[in-house]
Motif scaffolding. Structure first.
Motif, PDB file in Angstrom:
ATOM      1  N   LYS A  30       0.651  -7.068   5.117  1.00  0.00           N
ATOM      2  CA  LYS A  30       1.416  -6.503   6.233  1.00  0.00           C
ATOM      3  C   LYS A  30       2.221  -7.622   6.867  1.00  0.00           C
ATOM      4  CE  LYS A  30       0.871  -3.122   9.897  1.00  0.00           C
ATOM      5  NZ  LYS A  30      -0.103  -2.286  10.668  1.00  0.00           N
ATOM      6  N   LEU A  74      -6.320  -0.664   2.788  1.00  0.00           N
ATOM      7  CA  LEU A  74      -4.881  -0.805   2.534  1.00  0.00           C
ATOM      8  C   LEU A  74      -4.130  -0.947   3.847  1.00  0.00           C
ATOM      9  CD1 LEU A  74      -4.539   1.912  -0.250  1.00  0.00           C
ATOM     10  CD2 LEU A  74      -4.335  -0.560  -0.549  1.00  0.00           C
ATOM     11  N   PRO A  75      -3.003  -1.655   3.882  1.00  0.00           N
ATOM     12  CA  PRO A  75      -2.372  -2.350   2.759  1.00  0.00           C
ATOM     13  C   PRO A  75      -2.988  -3.723   2.508  1.00  0.00           C
ATOM     14  CG  PRO A  75      -1.043  -2.642   4.721  1.00  0.00           C
ATOM     15  CD  PRO A  75      -2.184  -1.737   5.117  1.00  0.00           C
ATOM     16  N   GLY A 132       0.787  -1.219   0.000  1.00  0.00           N
ATOM     17  CA  GLY A 132       0.000   0.000   0.000  1.00  0.00           C
ATOM     18  C   GLY A 132       0.820   1.270   0.000  1.00  0.00           C
TER      19      GLY A 132
END
Length: 389
Positions: A386, A382-383, A257
């Motif tokens: 992770k 978003l993202p 992101g």
């Protein structure tokens, strides 16, 4: 060797783009070609796009480690008694509040609030900073900083020729680097840097990156780039380190992101339009370029929310690309800024600016217009990816 010595050393100039359009080459150019890299023009630089499979390179960074040449990035040094005051005036962030050895993500804006570039600023000492700009905007940033330095007791120096930049990214990167340096990597926090030696090469070791993984960026003399690349390659042989090109760097940052200038960021957007108003520090002392326009942008964003940057995950297999319309109920509600197949999710993904009414995760009826066909997409926060700490 001191930091200033590293910054000022310039063993030969990098070629500039000629009137015939000749591309610039990094100090690692011959090595990339010897590895069979597919090269591409990126912001006037001849850079490795991939060495083999971009999917395999992507997965290596997510699961093991990848080695990148990022020497096209633009390093600008700002020094002098009023270096911090200049940067606080020229940029939207509170740079004077950055402690020596730390780094900060920030932006440089036009007087009307439009984003000229997003930057990382490293504080190298009490009165010395390094601004790292995107390759495509390095000259614009240099020119703006030089112009904005008028009246400040500070020097703006173009150090793009003083550095090569290598990055080792991925979960195995700390172990690889530890085998080559005595620097305190365990004590090196995210967005921090320290001078040290890696495989005997003087370097600024920074815990930064653009992949969503733990990793390091190493600023060294161009004359040491090949030696360092080879040492890192050898140190990573047993843990799956691979050479990586710009293609997988793009899919890695997309999954994480992270915005890319020219896609999620541009002069037509303010930081508030891009959902990154947090980088603008109105509370800092003194004026800064764009302050009033950005105050107005912040107020507008509160009263009438701008389009929101969201994630889109395909239900099918067709890949969205930048500029494609996002639709709902037969109406255009936004635009794709970046799109690609996601090796981690196993589906096409995209980032897009969409109307606030359709920005909530799970919003129904959202699609992307791909050559006249409205392909269904799921709106997600978003993202997309992770890493596990």
């Amino acid at each position: 060797m001191g930091r200033n010595d590293l910054a000022r050393h310039c063993p030969g100039r990098r070629p500039t783009v000629s009137s015939t359009g000749e591309l610039r080459h990094t100090a690692l150019d011959a090595l990339h070609r010897s590895l069979g890299a597919t090269m591409t023009d990126f912001a006037g630089w001849d850079m490795p796009l991939r060495y083999g499979s971009e999917r395999d390179e992507h997965i290596a960074v997510r699961t093991k480690a990848g080695l990148f040449d990022l020497s096209h990035m633009g390093e600008i040094t700002v020094t002098g008694p009023q270096a911090a005051a200049l940067l606080d005036f020229a940029l939207v962030g509170n740079i004077g509040g950055v402690k020596p050895g730390r780094a900060r993500y920030t932006m440089i804006c036009r007087p009307d609030g439009g984003i000229l570039d997003d930057l990382i600023v490293y504080r190298l000492g009490e009165t010395e900073y390094m601004v790292v700009a995107n390759a495509s905007n390095a000259q614009v940033v240099l020119d703006a900083l030089t112009e904005r330095a008028a009246g400040f007791d500070a020097e703006v120096r173009d150090d793009r020729d003083a550095y090569a930049l290598l990055a080792v990214q991925g979960p195995e990167s700390p172990g690889i680097l530890k085998s080559l340096t005595d620097a305190d990597l365990d004590g090196l926090k995210y967005y921090a840097g320290l001078p040290g030696t890696v495989a005997g090469v003087p370097a600024l070791i920074a815990r930064t990156g653009y992949t969503g993984e733990d990793g390091f960026e190493l600023f060294v003399k161009p004359g040491h780039a090949v030696e360092l690349w080879q040492a890192l390659t050898k140190a990573g042989e047993g843990v799956g380190l691979v050479a990586c090109g710009l293609s997988c760097r793009d899919t890695l940052r997309l999954e994480a992101g992270m915005p890319l200038y020219g896609h999620e960021l541009s002069t037509s957007l303010t930081p508030f339009d891009a959902g990154l108003g947090r980088v603008v520090k109105f509370e800092k002392e003194g004026d800064f370029v764009g302050r009033e326009a950005l105050r107005e942008a912040a107020a507008r964003a509160e009263q009438n929310p701008p389009r929101v940057l969201v994630g889109l995950v395909a239900e099918g297999r067709r890949v969205p690309r930048a500029g494609y319309a996002v639709v709902a109920g037969g109406e255009v509600i936004g635009e794709v800024t970046s799109g690609a197949p996601s090796p981690t999710l196993g589906k096409p993904i995209a980032m897009a600016y969409v109307d606030a009414a359709h920005a909530a995760p799970g919003s129904a009826g959202v699609g992307v217009d791909i050559r006249g066909s409205h392909e269904p997409y799921e709106v997600v926060a978003l993202p997309f990816y992770k890493r596990q700490k």
